[in-house]
Design a protein around this motif. Structure first.
Motif, short mmCIF file in Angstrom:
data_model
loop_
_atom_site.label_atom_id
_atom_site.label_comp_id
_atom_site.label_asym_id
_atom_site.label_seq_id
_atom_site.Cartn_x
_atom_site.Cartn_y
_atom_site.Cartn_z
N SER A 282 35.86 31.69 36.90
CA SER A 282 35.75 30.10 36.69
C SER A 282 35.77 30.17 34.98
CB SER A 282 34.43 29.91 37.18
OG SER A 282 34.35 29.96 38.38
N ALA B 74 42.77 30.68 35.71
CA ALA B 74 41.40 31.04 36.44
C ALA B 74 41.82 31.77 37.80
CB ALA B 74 40.63 29.78 36.97
N ASN C 164 40.56 35.46 38.78
CA ASN C 164 39.47 35.69 39.44
C ASN C 164 38.24 35.23 38.93
OD1 ASN C 164 38.09 35.44 42.20
ND2 ASN C 164 37.59 37.68 42.09
N SER D 95 40.46 35.28 28.67
CA SER D 95 39.95 35.28 30.20
C SER D 95 40.41 36.48 30.73
CB SER D 95 40.60 33.86 30.82
OG SER D 95 40.34 32.80 30.46
N HIS E 31 28.77 29.64 42.24
CA HIS E 31 28.44 31.08 41.97
C HIS E 31 26.75 31.00 42.33
CE1 HIS E 31 32.31 32.52 40.69
NE2 HIS E 31 32.04 31.59 39.49
N CYS F 275 35.31 22.33 34.36
CA CYS F 275 35.03 23.48 34.81
C CYS F 275 36.06 23.81 36.09
CB CYS F 275 33.63 23.74 35.43
SG CYS F 275 33.44 25.15 36.12
N ASN G 250 38.39 26.47 38.81
CA ASN G 250 38.52 28.03 39.20
C ASN G 250 39.79 27.91 40.03
OD1 ASN G 250 38.14 26.66 41.88
ND2 ASN G 250 36.08 27.44 42.17
N GLN H 81 32.28 36.59 35.66
CA GLN H 81 32.84 35.74 36.61
C GLN H 81 33.02 34.30 36.12
OE1 GLN H 81 28.85 37.47 38.40
NE2 GLN H 81 29.75 36.59 40.13
N VAL H 82 32.29 33.92 34.89
CA VAL H 82 32.57 32.72 34.13
C VAL H 82 32.86 32.99 32.70
CG1 VAL H 82 31.46 30.41 33.76
CG2 VAL H 82 30.88 31.90 35.69
#
Length: 315
Positions: A87, A81, A85, A29, A140, A107, A109, A38-39
């Motif tokens: 998800s 997460a 920064n 990650s 997002h 999921c 964040n 971002q994910v």
């Protein structure tokens, strides 16, 4: 909608070693976030391991399972997460306050739990309760859906999730390289994995042949193409209990084309920038708009007794 950078990973998990698995997810990650992702998506039961659960009794499953979101693994994922920064999507066994057990994919964040999907078609252990709901949520600026492994083999599940508005469906798996009635299916010799540095070609032939990727390519791209969606497929690589898995985590666009794919014989991740224009350019978008539900509503909705067979479990 603006473009979004999404990553999918493959790694060799250790069964019943949450700390190790979470440490690998933290490392991957961090790497993905440093490249702008971002994910980040991991495979089914990436926190706990998977196939070993076929041997566990109810009490052992309850010991392995955790509350969601209050359990330590989800709290750790939220921390990872937040620190990066990004998800994260990852899988584990869940138990609720009534000690019902689920195969779950979350999921998260940095702010906490965003969504939870309970597998609709579980089979690895008799004490798992099937989920009862589709999972679609906003993040997002996009609308995400989740379907776990066998959920995706029932095409109605993918169409229903798309009709609920999902632009991107995350499809975490632990799949391929197992026996099946279809020609060419079967286990891959774990000895090839142990010898992969000396003979990568033999392992790659097995991974990419009818036992593995060749089978996947017969159906996975069509889920994206026919529904006009992006598919984020995640799968482990290496040993899962006594079975060898071939990875091939990939991102597929609404045309059914592979945008990025893990090809290493080891831990890896790939990233793709997903953009909105393909959603309406795709044939799947046009086909979905042209549907005539009055022709087949009663056919698809007809009462049916589910029969789910899993050849390698002897069921």
């Amino acid at each position: 909608m603006n473009g979004i950078k999404v990553s999918t990973a493959q790694f060799e998990h250790k069964c019943d070693d949450k700390e190790y698995n979470l440490s690998v997810m933290e490392e991957l990650s961090s790497m993905a976030a440093s490249e702008g992702s971002q994910v980040m998506a991991f495979h089914e039961c990436s926190v706990t391991g998977y196939t070993f659960a076929r041997k566990l009794n109810r009490e052992q499953m309850l010991d392995l399972a955790e509350l969601v979101p209050g359990g330590p693994s989800v709290r750790r994922l939220i921390k990872i997460a937040g620190n990066n920064n990004i998800s994260l999507l990852a899988g584990l066994f869940e138990k609720d306050e009534d000690d019902k057990i689920y195969k779950t994919y979350v999921c998260v964040n940095g702010n906490g739990l965003v969504a939870r999907h309970r597998k609709l078609h579980p089979f690895i252990n008799q004490f798992i309760t099937p989920g009862e709901h589709y999972t679609v949520f906003d993040l997002h600026g996009w609308r995400f859906g989740i379907l776990i492994c066998y959920d995706n083999n029932i095409i109605e599940n993918v169409r229903a999730t798309a009709l609920l508005g999902a632009n991107i469906i995350f499809m975490p798996h632990v799949t391929m390289c197992t026996p099946s009635p279809r020609p060419g299916a079967g286990f891959v010799d774990p000895g090839l994995w142990k010898n992969r540095e000396n003979d990568p070609e033999s392992l790659r032939r097995e991974f990419d042949g009818p036992k593995g990727r060749e089978w996947l390519m017969k159906w996975l791209p069509s889920r994206a193409h026919d529904n006009g969606i992006y598919v984020v497929f995640s799968n482990p690589v290496g040993m899962d209990d006594d079975q060898l898995k071939n990875g091939c985590s990939m991102i597929i666009d609404p045309f059914g084309e592979i945008m990025a794919e893990c090809r290493k014989l080891g831990n890896d991740f790939v990233m793709a920038e997903i953009t909105p224009e393909k959603l309406t350019q795709s044939g799947g978008f046009r086909y979905t708009m042209a549907r005539r539900p009055e022709l087949y509503r009663d056919i698809i909705g007809k009462e049916h007794e589910p029969v789910q067979k899993v050849a390698w479990l002897g069921k």
